[in-house]
Design a protein around this motif. Structure first.
Motif, mmCIF file in Angstrom:
data_model
loop_
_atom_site.group_PDB
_atom_site.id
_atom_site.type_symbol
_atom_site.label_atom_id
_atom_site.label_comp_id
_atom_site.label_asym_id
_atom_site.label_seq_id
_atom_site.Cartn_x
_atom_site.Cartn_y
_atom_site.Cartn_z
ATOM 1 N N SER A 54 0.800 -1.295 -0.098
ATOM 2 C CA SER A 54 -0.139 -0.082 0.074
ATOM 3 C C SER A 54 0.971 1.304 -0.130
ATOM 4 O O SER A 54 0.762 2.113 -0.850
ATOM 5 C CB SER A 54 -1.124 -0.082 1.364
ATOM 6 N N LEU A 55 1.782 1.383 0.833
ATOM 7 C CA LEU A 55 2.776 2.588 0.896
ATOM 8 C C LEU A 55 3.425 2.545 -0.601
ATOM 9 O O LEU A 55 3.743 3.586 -0.861
ATOM 10 C CB LEU A 55 3.688 2.270 1.918
ATOM 11 N N VAL A 57 2.757 1.430 -3.503
ATOM 12 C CA VAL A 57 1.663 2.059 -4.655
ATOM 13 C C VAL A 57 1.473 3.585 -4.239
ATOM 14 O O VAL A 57 1.328 4.373 -5.187
ATOM 15 C CB VAL A 57 0.246 1.145 -4.541
ATOM 16 N N ASN A 58 1.215 3.792 -3.118
ATOM 17 C CA ASN A 58 0.836 5.355 -2.911
ATOM 18 C C ASN A 58 2.096 6.269 -2.832
ATOM 19 O O ASN A 58 1.895 7.594 -3.312
ATOM 20 C CB ASN A 58 -0.050 5.611 -1.312
ATOM 21 N N GLU A 60 4.243 5.661 -5.254
ATOM 22 C CA GLU A 60 4.515 5.959 -6.592
ATOM 23 C C GLU A 60 3.274 6.907 -7.145
ATOM 24 O O GLU A 60 3.613 7.615 -8.051
ATOM 25 C CB GLU A 60 4.193 4.709 -7.324
ATOM 26 N N LYS A 61 2.118 6.660 -6.566
ATOM 27 C CA LYS A 61 1.183 8.004 -7.110
ATOM 28 C C LYS A 61 1.424 9.362 -6.527
ATOM 29 O O LYS A 61 0.710 10.223 -7.008
ATOM 30 C CB LYS A 61 -0.073 7.485 -6.487
ATOM 31 N N THR A 63 1.223 10.301 -3.448
ATOM 32 C CA THR A 63 0.419 10.812 -2.251
ATOM 33 C C THR A 63 1.562 10.898 -1.279
ATOM 34 O O THR A 63 2.905 10.408 -1.082
ATOM 35 C CB THR A 63 -0.090 9.461 -1.531
ATOM 36 N N TYR A 65 3.493 11.621 2.211
ATOM 37 C CA TYR A 65 4.136 10.441 3.189
ATOM 38 C C TYR A 65 3.145 10.122 4.395
ATOM 39 O O TYR A 65 2.586 9.259 4.580
ATOM 40 C CB TYR A 65 5.360 10.772 4.019
ATOM 41 N N ASP A 67 -0.329 11.132 4.258
ATOM 42 C CA ASP A 67 -1.508 10.581 3.706
ATOM 43 C C ASP A 67 -1.335 9.159 3.266
ATOM 44 O O ASP A 67 -2.032 8.264 3.446
ATOM 45 C CB ASP A 67 -2.044 11.462 2.369
ATOM 46 N N ALA A 68 -0.340 8.534 2.788
ATOM 47 C CA ALA A 68 0.139 7.264 2.430
ATOM 48 C C ALA A 68 -0.093 6.396 3.806
ATOM 49 O O ALA A 68 -0.589 5.370 3.699
ATOM 50 C CB ALA A 68 1.463 7.116 1.623
ATOM 51 N N ILE A 71 -3.792 6.079 4.717
ATOM 52 C CA ILE A 71 -4.344 4.992 3.873
ATOM 53 C C ILE A 71 -4.004 3.822 4.205
ATOM 54 O O ILE A 71 -4.981 2.684 4.370
ATOM 55 C CB ILE A 71 -3.968 5.355 2.289
ATOM 56 N N LYS A 72 -2.703 3.554 4.438
ATOM 57 C CA LYS A 72 -2.260 2.146 4.834
ATOM 58 C C LYS A 72 -2.785 1.743 6.283
ATOM 59 O O LYS A 72 -3.262 0.663 6.494
ATOM 60 C CB LYS A 72 -0.675 2.279 5.072
#
Ligand SMILES: Cc1cc2nc3c(=O)[nH]c(=O)nc-3n(C[C@H](O)[C@H](O)[C@H](O)COP(=O)(O)OP(=O)(O)OC[C@H]3O[C@@H](n4cnc5c(N)ncnc54)[C@H](O)[C@@H]3O)c2cc1C
Ligand SMILES: NC(=O)c1ccc[n+]([C@@H]2O[C@H](COP(=O)([O-])OP(=O)(O)OC[C@H]3O[C@@H](n4cnc5c(N)ncnc54)[C@H](O)[C@@H]3O)[C@@H](O)[C@H]2O)c1
Length: 448
Positions: A54-55, A57-58, A60-61, A63, A65, A67-68, A71-72
């Motif tokens: 998850s970290l 992918v985010n 890479e997008k 996002t 640190y 917010d990532a 989300i995780k």
């Protein structure tokens, strides 16, 4: 008072939780003992595969640190609840909170917040996983020295990160933090990154990581960590040279180890090997009758899908099915989730040569693949090793976009004993990364 169950699983790992729900659905009483409420569902969903990917992918997008990490946390929280309910809501299954230890081969003591209880079981499955290995380096117990678990809890992004260890975890975290914009140093005691890979693959991966800004120090021996107000100083030796890197944080990614002392295995006569892993036979049986060890703790390959496969082996013993031994396990793929990902199955060119096999090497540069251009990820190479006589694929190395998905098709072909021409001549969807197999397996055979 003693409580009796037909089956007890110690640890909420992949093999154990799947086994527990399957047994409960068959009408057998089963208890899953888990020492931490934060670990319902086991390592994979809480501290390993899922949060790291998850970290990644985010990051890479693009996002941030923070917010990532939010989300995780939401993702792992939801999965933890779902995993807990899946076991706890099953009519015949019970989740027991507490840490288990053996009193005898079929009796356990469980110590939890609510006190102590004794549990007797007909069958016991140990699925307690592993923990990060902390090397014996001065200062390794410092507050700025992290493991993969604790680094994922760090709220503020480190500006400079030193990673010790360039295996799966080291590489994935290095790539992840580079994407977050951290200055990353990777130190490994080995002279080479990915020492078990062919030189062309290794060099391709190394050069992409260095292009991204990774400072890679192979053959570096860390001598000590010194913490101060400014951060942590990492003293290391390379050859005869000594040097220091100053960082905000250090990740120790030097492998995993066991934690079997709390289980008091001796009380059940369960043997462990020199590294502390539980000794099992090919049916995953320990030296105590009716006790099995499944997942990482039995010393097998440390992947979630292997833990799941341990479940299949146990299930087949119970239903008297055929797939009842690790000896029947077919070749399986691995993926290092960097960008592009690196997936591999079977033997590489170096190993085929060492074995004196008659083989051909098929190679394709990822920039020949239309889908790679669409994805704007044209870095990497694809490589397959094919036996000249049988036409069977001996191994495949895919360092390209979507490699982690593509390798499953190769695995299927290998395990179904298909000749390489089947993959070469398939009609694939277009544009897709998999269609590159048309070209990869038609590439002029290199007899080296
Ligand atoms: C950072 C990281 C990333 C990873 N990424 C991947 C990946 O992408 N893909 C992949 O396939 N694999 C990955 N792995 C490996 C994978 O996580 C493990 O192979 C897998 O989780 C093994 O699980 P298990 O079944 O052995 O038990 P675990 O899931 O480790 O579960 C063991 C459980 O037992 C509990 N426990 C321990 N002792 C006791 C006790 N005495 N009493 C009660 N409970 C106890 C623990 O709290 C834990 O919940 C990764 C590992 C790490 C560390
Ligand atoms: N994508 C995945 O499937 C995935 C991802 C992460 C972890 N995992 C699993 O978890 C396991 C553990 O991962 P890991 O990366 O911790 O272990 P690893 O065994 O993959 O790599 C450890 C690395 O640390 C180096 N090392 C050891 N001691 C050192 C020292 N003192 N100084 C410098 N370097 C040192 C080794 O040379 C090696 O390169 C993996 O083997 C894998 O099974 C899988």
């Amino acid at each position: 008072m003693k409580k009796h169950y037909n089956n007890v699983v110690i640890g909420f790992g992949k093999a154990g939780k799947t086994l527990a729900t399957w047994l409960a659905a068959r009408g057998e009483e089963v208890a899953v003992i888990e020492k931490s409420k934060q670990m319902y569902g086991g390592s994979c969903i809480n501290i390993a595969c899922i949060p790291t990917k998850s970290l990644i992918v985010n990051a890479e997008k693009g996002t941030s640190y923070t917010d990532a990490h939010d989300i995780k946390d939401q993702l792992t929280g939801a999965l933890r609840e779902k995993n807990y309910k899946k076991v706890a809501d099953a009519e015949k299954a019970t989740v027991v909170d507490g840490s288990a230890s053996f009193i005898s081969p079929n009796t356990l003591r469980v110590v939890g917040h609510d006190g102590e209880q004794t549990i007797v079981a007909d069958r016991i499955f140990i699925n307690t996983g592993t923990k990060p290995m902390v090397p014996e380096i001065e200062g390794a117990d410092g507050s700025k020295i992290y493991t993969s678990t604790t680094l994922m809890e760090l709220e503020e992004k480190p500006q400079r990160l030193v990673i010790v260890g360039g295996g799966f975890i080291g590489l994935e975290f290095a790539d992840m933090y580079l994407k977050f914009g951290t200055d990353v140093y990777l130190l490994d005691s080995h002279e080479r990154l990915l020492p078990n890979e062919d030189a062309d693959i290794r060099e391709a991966i190394e050069s992409v990581l260095e292009e991204k800004g990774l400072h890679f120090l192979p053959g570096a021996k860390v001598e000590r960590f010194r913490e101060g107000q400014e951060g942590v100083a990492v003293d290391y030796k390379m050859g005869k040279q000594r040097d220091t890197i100053k960082a905000d944080a250090v990740l120790l990614a030097t492998g995993r180890t066991t934690e079997t002392e709390p289980l008091d295995l001796k009380a059940a006569g369960i043997e462990t090997d020199k590294k502390g892993y539980i000794v099992v036979d090919d049916q995953l049986r320990t030296s105590a009758e009716h006790v099995w060890a499944i997942g990482d703790i039995n010393g097998g390959p440390q992947f979630t899908y292997i833990s799941l496969d341990d479940f299949r082996i146990i299930k087949n013993q119970i239903i008297k099915g055929k797939y009842n031994s690790v000896k029947k396990r077919q070749p399986f793929a691995t993926t290092v989730f960097i960008t592009p990902p690196y997936a591999r199955i079977g033997m590489n060119e170096t190993e085929a040569k060492e074995q004196g096999l008659d083989f051909s090497v098929y190679m394709l540069s990822a920039d020949h693949i239309p889908k790679a251009a669409i994805l704007r990820e044209e870095r990497g190479i694809l490589k397959a090793i094919v036996d000249n006589e049988s036409g069977k694929i001996l191994g495949c190395m895919l360092y390209c976009a979507e490699a982690h998905e593509m390798i499953n098709t190769i695995q299927l072909a290998m395990n179904a004993n298909l000749r390489y021409e089947i993959l070469r001549d398939q009609i694939y969807t277009h544009p897709s990364m998999t269609e590159s197999f048309n070209e990869l397996f038609s590439s002029e055979a290199l007899n080296r």
